[in-house]
Design a protein around this motif. Structure first.
Motif, PDB file in Angstrom:
ATOM      1  N   LYS A   1       0.821  -1.212   0.000  1.00  0.00           N
ATOM      2  CA  LYS A   1       0.000   0.000   0.000  1.00  0.00           C
ATOM      3  C   LYS A   1       0.853   1.259   0.000  1.00  0.00           C
ATOM      4  CE  LYS A   1      -3.394   2.507   2.821  1.00  0.00           C
ATOM      5  NZ  LYS A   1      -4.228   2.480   4.062  1.00  0.00           N
ATOM      6  N   TYR A   2       1.955   1.245   0.761  1.00  0.00           N
ATOM      7  CA  TYR A   2       2.754   2.458   0.937  1.00  0.00           C
ATOM      8  C   TYR A   2       3.992   2.528   0.038  1.00  0.00           C
ATOM      9  CZ  TYR A   2      -0.088   3.574   5.015  1.00  0.00           C
ATOM     10  OH  TYR A   2      -1.143   3.894   5.836  1.00  0.00           O
ATOM     11  N   LYS A   3       4.252   1.514  -0.753  1.00  0.00           N
ATOM     12  CA  LYS A   3       5.448   1.549  -1.598  1.00  0.00           C
ATOM     13  C   LYS A   3       5.351   2.687  -2.612  1.00  0.00           C
ATOM     14  CE  LYS A   3       4.492  -1.367  -5.630  1.00  0.00           C
ATOM     15  NZ  LYS A   3       4.998  -2.453  -6.471  1.00  0.00           N
TER      16      LYS A   3
ATOM     17  N   HIS B   1      14.352  -6.195  10.144  1.00  0.00           N
ATOM     18  CA  HIS B   1      13.205  -6.993  10.545  1.00  0.00           C
ATOM     19  C   HIS B   1      11.910  -6.514   9.890  1.00  0.00           C
ATOM     20  CE1 HIS B   1      13.959  -3.764  13.536  1.00  0.00           C
ATOM     21  NE2 HIS B   1      12.685  -3.518  13.334  1.00  0.00           N
ATOM     22  N   ASN B   2      11.939  -5.318   9.259  1.00  0.00           N
ATOM     23  CA  ASN B   2      10.701  -4.759   8.722  1.00  0.00           C
ATOM     24  C   ASN B   2      11.022  -3.571   7.825  1.00  0.00           C
ATOM     25  OD1 ASN B   2       8.113  -3.777   8.276  1.00  0.00           O
ATOM     26  ND2 ASN B   2       7.501  -3.806  10.428  1.00  0.00           N
ATOM     27  N   ALA B   3      11.384  -3.849   6.592  1.00  0.00           N
ATOM     28  CA  ALA B   3      11.711  -2.783   5.637  1.00  0.00           C
ATOM     29  C   ALA B   3      11.465  -3.297   4.227  1.00  0.00           C
ATOM     30  CB  ALA B   3      13.160  -2.336   5.790  1.00  0.00           C
ATOM     31  N   SER B   4      11.222  -2.385   3.307  1.00  0.00           N
ATOM     32  CA  SER B   4      11.024  -2.793   1.923  1.00  0.00           C
ATOM     33  C   SER B   4      11.478  -1.693   0.978  1.00  0.00           C
ATOM     34  CB  SER B   4       9.550  -3.142   1.656  1.00  0.00           C
ATOM     35  OG  SER B   4       8.708  -2.011   1.842  1.00  0.00           O
TER      36      SER B   4
ATOM     37  N   GLN C   1       7.791   6.251   7.196  1.00  0.00           N
ATOM     38  CA  GLN C   1       7.636   5.569   8.471  1.00  0.00           C
ATOM     39  C   GLN C   1       6.319   4.779   8.476  1.00  0.00           C
ATOM     40  OE1 GLN C   1       8.774   4.060  11.273  1.00  0.00           O
ATOM     41  NE2 GLN C   1       9.677   5.988  11.995  1.00  0.00           N
ATOM     42  N   ILE C   2       6.414   3.448   8.685  1.00  0.00           N
ATOM     43  CA  ILE C   2       5.205   2.616   8.771  1.00  0.00           C
ATOM     44  C   ILE C   2       5.244   1.779  10.058  1.00  0.00           C
ATOM     45  CG2 ILE C   2       4.747   2.525   6.296  1.00  0.00           C
ATOM     46  CD1 ILE C   2       6.077  -0.269   6.280  1.00  0.00           C
TER      47      ILE C   2
END
Length: 270
Positions: A106-108, A182-185, A223-224
Motif C-alpha cells: 500500500k505504501y510503496k 526486521h521490517n523494511a522494503s 515511516q510505517i
C-alpha cells in the motif's frame, strides 16, 4: 508477483515455523518467500518443505555454509534469487500480522523505502504462541498478551488496529526512518544501485548502513512503524561483541561523512 519477501534465519526452526505460518495467512497472497539461510542444519529445510504447500509460489531456500555471522552475504544472495522488482525484508524471528504484506504494498513508492519496527515479546510469551494463536491472530491482541503475562506500557500502542491512529503515530514518532532488517522494503533496482548489503559489516547496524547509503543515493523513507506490525520472538545473541560494534560504527561513520553510495564488497563481489 507483487513482492518477494526475504526472511533471514539461522538454526531457529521453531521460530521460523511460526513466522512462515504468519505469512501463510496474509490478506495479500501474490508474493513469494525467499529464505536467506546463513548456514542452518537440515532441520530448517524440513520446516520449509513442511509449510511450502501453504503458499502460492514455491519457497526459495537460499543457503550457504556456516562460516560465522555472514548475514550481509546471504541477504545479497537472496536478492539475486528473488523474482520480484519489489523486496520486503524481515527476520525469521518476527511473526507478521495478517496485513503485513498488504501494508508494505500500500505504501510503496518510487524514490522511497519503507521503515517499519517490531513489538518485542519476552521469551515466555514467544514460546507460548502456538499455531492456533497465529491463525486466529489473537497473539496480536493486547488483551491476549496481557493474559499471557505481558507488562503493559506505552509500547503496546504499536499493536493498534486503528489505521487513523496508526497514521498519526507514524507521523508523530521520533524514531528515525531507518532501514530495519526486521521490517523494511524497497525496490530491487535501488538496492542493486548501492551494491546491496556490505560484506564488511557483521552483527550490529548492517541494515541501517544499507539505509544510509540509500539516503546518499537520494532516496527518502516512509515511516510505517504503527502500520506494518510484527511480533519479535526473544532469543540470545551470541554473535555480538564490542569490537564488532566498534568496527561497524566506524564504517557507518565514514560512509555518512563521505556520502558513500556503492561499497566494494557487496552483490557485485559474489
Amino acid at each position: 508477483m507483487k513482492v518477494s519477501v526475504i526472511i533471514t534465519t539461522y538454526n531457529a526452526e521453531d521460530w521460523l515455523r511460526k513466522v512462515l505460518l504468519g505469512f501463510s495467512i496474509q490478506t495479500e497472497t501474490d508474493f513469494e518467500i525467499v529464505i536467506a539461510d546463513d548456514g542452518s542444519t537440515s532441520k530448517t529445510k524440513e520446516v520449509i518443505t513442511d509449510l511450502s504447500s501453504r503458499f502460492k509460489y514455491p519457497i526459495i531456500h537460499v543457503w550457504q555454509e556456516d562460516e560465522g555471522f555472514q548475514k550481509s552475504r546471504i541477504l545479497n544472495k537472496a536478492i539475486l534469487k528473488s523474482s520480484s522488482e519489489y523486496l520486503l525484508f524481515t527476520d525469521g524471528d518476527c511473526i507478521p500480522r495478517n496485513d503485513f504484506v498488504a501494508v508494505h504494498l500500500k505504501y510503496k513508492e518510487e524514490g522511497y523505502f519503507l521503515s517499519g519496527g517490531y513489538f518485542k515479546l519476552p521469551l515466555s510469551i514467544s514460546q507460548a504462541i502456538n499455531s492456533s494463536d497465529i491463525e486466529t491472530q489473537q497473539c496480536f491482541h493486547i488483551s491476549w498478551l496481557k493474559q499471557q503475562g505481558l507488562k503493559m506500557n506505552f509500547k503496546v500502542t504499536k499493536l493498534t488496529h486503528n489505521r487513523y491512529f496508526a497514521s498519526f503515530m507514524n507521523w508523530l514518532t521520533p524514531t528515525k526512518r531507518s532501514w530495519n532488517g526486521h521490517n523494511a522494503s524497497g525496490f530491487k533496482k535501488d538496492l542493486m544501485e548501492v551494491n546491496g548489503f556490505n560484506h564488511d559489516m557483521h552483527y550490529g547496524g548492517l541494515d541501517r548502513e544499507l539505509g544510509e547509503r540509500l539516503f546518499n543515493l537520494g532516496l527518502l523513507s516512509k515511516q510505517i512503524r504503527y502500520s506494518a506490525i510484527c511480533l519479535h520472538l526473544d532469543h540470545a545473541r551470541g554473535y555480538s561483541s564490542p569490537e564488532i560494534w566498534k568496527k561497524n560504527n566506524a564504517i557507518r561513520s565514514y560512509n555518512r561523512k563521505h556520502k558513500v553510495i556503492q561499497i566494494e564488497k557487496g552483490i557485485s563481489s559474489l
